[in-house]
Design a protein around this motif. Structure first.
Motif, PDB file in Angstrom:
ATOM      1  N   UNK A 379       0.832  -1.204   0.000  1.00 29.57           N
ATOM      2  CA  UNK A 379       0.000   0.000   0.000  1.00 29.57           C
ATOM      3  C   UNK A 379       0.861   1.246   0.000  1.00 29.57           C
ATOM      4  N   UNK A 380       1.984   1.202   0.739  1.00 29.35           N
ATOM      5  CA  UNK A 380       2.889   2.354   0.792  1.00 29.35           C
ATOM      6  C   UNK A 380       3.428   2.680  -0.613  1.00 29.35           C
ATOM      7  N   UNK A 381       3.819   1.620  -1.296  1.00 31.19           N
ATOM      8  CA  UNK A 381       4.357   1.829  -2.666  1.00 31.19           C
ATOM      9  C   UNK A 381       3.311   2.481  -3.551  1.00 31.19           C
ATOM     10  N   UNK A 382       2.111   1.940  -3.491  1.00 33.98           N
ATOM     11  CA  UNK A 382       1.040   2.473  -4.340  1.00 33.98           C
ATOM     12  C   UNK A 382       0.717   3.914  -3.970  1.00 33.98           C
ATOM     13  N   UNK A 383       0.598   4.176  -2.630  1.00 32.68           N
ATOM     14  CA  UNK A 383       0.277   5.527  -2.172  1.00 32.68           C
ATOM     15  C   UNK A 383       1.385   6.516  -2.519  1.00 32.68           C
ATOM     16  N   UNK A 384       2.648   6.043  -2.442  1.00 37.55           N
ATOM     17  CA  UNK A 384       3.771   6.948  -2.782  1.00 37.55           C
ATOM     18  C   UNK A 384       3.738   7.308  -4.261  1.00 37.55           C
ATOM     19  N   UNK A 385       3.474   6.290  -5.125  1.00 36.52           N
ATOM     20  CA  UNK A 385       3.378   6.583  -6.567  1.00 36.52           C
ATOM     21  C   UNK A 385       2.228   7.529  -6.862  1.00 36.52           C
ATOM     22  N   UNK A 386       1.084   7.320  -6.177  1.00 36.47           N
ATOM     23  CA  UNK A 386      -0.075   8.190  -6.395  1.00 36.47           C
ATOM     24  C   UNK A 386       0.215   9.610  -5.938  1.00 36.47           C
ATOM     25  N   UNK A 387       0.920   9.721  -4.799  1.00 35.07           N
ATOM     26  CA  UNK A 387       1.243  11.072  -4.294  1.00 35.07           C
ATOM     27  C   UNK A 387       2.130  11.825  -5.277  1.00 35.07           C
ATOM     28  N   UNK A 388       3.083  11.084  -5.906  1.00 35.26           N
ATOM     29  CA  UNK A 388       3.955  11.728  -6.900  1.00 35.26           C
ATOM     30  C   UNK A 388       3.133  12.240  -8.087  1.00 35.26           C
ATOM     31  N   UNK A 389       2.206  11.401  -8.508  1.00 33.58           N
ATOM     32  CA  UNK A 389       1.345  11.796  -9.636  1.00 33.58           C
ATOM     33  C   UNK A 389       0.491  12.995  -9.261  1.00 33.58           C
ATOM     34  N   UNK A 390      -0.069  12.984  -8.069  1.00 34.87           N
ATOM     35  CA  UNK A 390      -0.908  14.117  -7.650  1.00 34.87           C
ATOM     36  C   UNK A 390      -0.091  15.407  -7.577  1.00 34.87           C
ATOM     37  N   UNK A 391       1.163  15.303  -7.107  1.00 34.66           N
ATOM     38  CA  UNK A 391       2.007  16.495  -7.007  1.00 34.66           C
ATOM     39  C   UNK A 391       2.360  17.022  -8.403  1.00 34.66           C
TER      40      UNK A 391
END
Length: 591
Positions: A379-391
């Motif tokens: 979940x951390x990996x997925x959330x980190x990738x999503x956060x990068x995309x959102x930024x």
């Protein structure tokens, strides 16, 4: 050798007891016989004196009566009617004044000329008594005494006769008859058993009526002829009492058997009257005194024996007790030494076992924990990738939410790792205030992966309670109980367990109940022993409950197991702390 000594001592004691009883009986029996003889002698002498006095007071009555001139004149003129009337009246007067049975005058031929009973149907007048011994002796010039049954009246009595002399020659005999039967009544009323016997041994006075005119011993034919000629006892058929004399330890008494009964006989001679007074006593009293004394002596000696035996037994027991105490002291010293050595060995082994048990539990939980951590990592990996995309798209709000969730996941992972480190660390118990609710929450978090895997429902009920304990070790105990409960329901399609918190006075109770098959009696007996397990090989070392038991006891508590029908229930009791930080009761169900 000891048995021989005891047998000899016992035989000696029994022989001594028998000897004491016998000699005591014989001594007291003899003494009682002597007392009976003394009493009988006094009684016989006294009664003899009474009887002699009663006879002797009439001994001179024939001489006094014969002094009357009328009797002498009648002997010289027996046909003189006037003299006969005067003589009869005189004898009647003398009889009334002296209270004898009769007085009568006999001529030299033995014929009675005058008598005091001249007017009665049984008058002696005209009767001839020359065959009587008392007449024969008196006509020869001697006074005489004779006892017999009257041939005219048929009544017994004592006859006293004296010669009546005229001008120096014996011209007749004056006889007096005395009734002695009142003595029988006196003796009987006094409770005495007395008889009077003549020179031939024939009883003529007695308190035993059926003994009258019976002889103490069989009479010879000559004697029987003599008695028949004198008609001393009339027409009575004289018989023997069948008595038999036996010797006694003293000479004053005889043992006399009469008609199957034994009597003690005292014989008192009456001197010149040639009579004997026989005093009979019961033999039971001397025997009773002898037996009573023998019983007392036997019991006394038996009590002495018993006292000596008790003293010997007491001293023997004291010796055995001292020997036992010395042996026990030696065994206790040896046992203390062994216990000290074994305690040191067990202490070292227990430390190793506790740590080994923790590692074993960690090994069993490793797969579930890795699954629990792998999910947050993914979940951390997925959330980190999503956060990068959102930024990259300048979507700060969604990026912030992802970062917040990432932080929560990191916190959870850190909590899991911290719990594992604390569980595996070997540290001494540190007692402090512990919230049971928080300890339960920590334990539930640790078993959550296994709960999900086994689809087990865990129901928590009860109020939060503060206890005195070690939070990490309390969680370790709860984790072990929860895992065991889930393992117990492994073969069931539906799995459910209850965890309850309760306060009981100064104690708090934590109970874990499953709905499995329960525990057998044999399992309950060995449940908390080290290395005892009901799980198949590879699923446990049998140290979990043993370690839990040790941990709870280190926290001054106790743990117990029992069947709940269905399932099993484990109860933990811990010292309670006043609940000033407790939360309100609630209920939570983990699925």
């Amino acid at each position: 050798m000891r048995r021989y000594f005891l047998a000899t001592a016992l035989g000696t004691c029994v022989a001594l007891l028998i000897a004491v009883v016998w000699f005591t009986y014989h001594g007291y029996y003899t003494r009682a016989l002597q007392e009976t003889a003394q009493k009988a002698t006094v009684t016989a002498q006294l009664q003899t004196q009474y009887l002699l006095s009663a006879v002797e007071k009439f001994e001179h009555l024939p001489h006094l009566a014969g002094a009357e001139r009328t009797l002498s004149d009648l002997l010289l003129s027996p046909q003189n009617a006037a003299l006969l009337e005067q003589a009869n009246h005189y004898l009647a007067f003398a009889k009334d004044k002296t209270e004898v049975a009769a007085i009568y005058l006999i001529d030299t031929e033995g014929t009675t000329l005058a008598a005091s009973n001249w007017q009665s149907e049984t008058s002696y007048v005209g009767k001839n008594y020359r065959f009587r011994p008392y007449f024969q002796e008196a006509i020869e010039g001697r006074s005489s005494m004779f006892y017999g049954i009257g041939v005219t009246t048929g009544t017994p009595g004592a006859f006293i006769a004296a010669p009546l002399r005229v001008d120096g020659q014996v011209r007749g005999v004056v006889a007096v008859k005395i009734d002695l039967t009142p003595f029988e009544t006196q003796w009987r009323e006094a409770g005495l058993h007395i008889a009077m016997a003549d020179a031939l041994g024939v009883i003529f006075l007695t308190t035993q009526p059926d003994w009258r005119y019976r002889s103490l011993r069989p009479l010879s034919a000559t004697t029987m002829d003599l008695l028949g000629s004198t008609r001393q006892y009339g027409d009575v058929a004289l018989q023997s009492l069948g008595s038999q004399n036996r010797p006694l330890p003293i000479q004053e008494l005889q043992a006399l058997d009469i008609h199957g009964e034994t009597y003690l006989l005292k014989v008192q001679d009456m001197g010149r009257f040639d009579w004997q007074m026989l005093l009979f006593s019961e033999p039971a009293e001397p025997h009773r005194k002898g037996l009573a004394a023998a019983e007392i002596a036997g019991l006394s000696l038996a009590l002495v024996y018993l006292s000596l035996a008790l003293v010997w037994q007491y001293r023997r027991r004291q010796t055995e007790r001292r020997e036992s105490q010395r042996a026990l002291a030696r065994v206790a010293a040896e046992l203390d030494h062994r216990i000290a050595v074994r305690t040191a060995e067990l202490t070292a082994a227990n430390d190793i076992a506790v740590q080994t048990g923790k590692l074993a539990v960690l090994g069993q939980m490793a797969a579930s924990i890795s699954h629990e951590i792998s999910q947050p990592l993914t979940a951390l990996r997925t959330l980190a990738d999503n956060a990068t995309s959102f930024l990259a798209r300048n979507d700060a709000a969604n990026a912030s939410d992802n970062l917040r969730i990432i932080g929560e996941l990191c916190t959870r992972m850190g909590s899991i790792v911290g719990e594992l480190k604390a569980f595996a660390r070997k540290e001494p118990v540190r007692l402090q205030e512990v919230s049971v609710r928080q300890a339960v929450a920590g334990a539930l978090m640790l078993v959550e992966p296994l709960r999900k895997t086994t689809a087990t429902e865990i129901h928590v009920d009860g109020e939060d309670v503060l206890v005195r304990g070690d939070p990490i070790r309390l969680e370790q105990v709860l984790v072990n109980l929860l895992r065991n409960a889930m393992d117990a329901m492994e073969a069931q399609p539906e799995r459910s367990l209850e965890l309850q918190l309760r306060a009981h006075g100064d104690q708090a109770e934590i109970s874990v109940r499953d709905h499995g098959p329960g525990l057998s009696a044999d399992v309950l007996e060995h449940l908390f022993e080290p290395f005892f397990t009901t799980k198949p090989s590879g699923k446990g070392l049998g140290l979990g409950l043993s370690l839990s038991h040790a941990i709870v006891h280190e926290m001054a508590g106790s743990i117990h197991a029992d069947n709940a029908n269905p399932g099993a229930i484990f109860r933990i009791l811990l010292p309670r702390v006043p609940a000033h930080h407790c939360t309100a009761p609630d209920e939570r169900t983990a699925r």
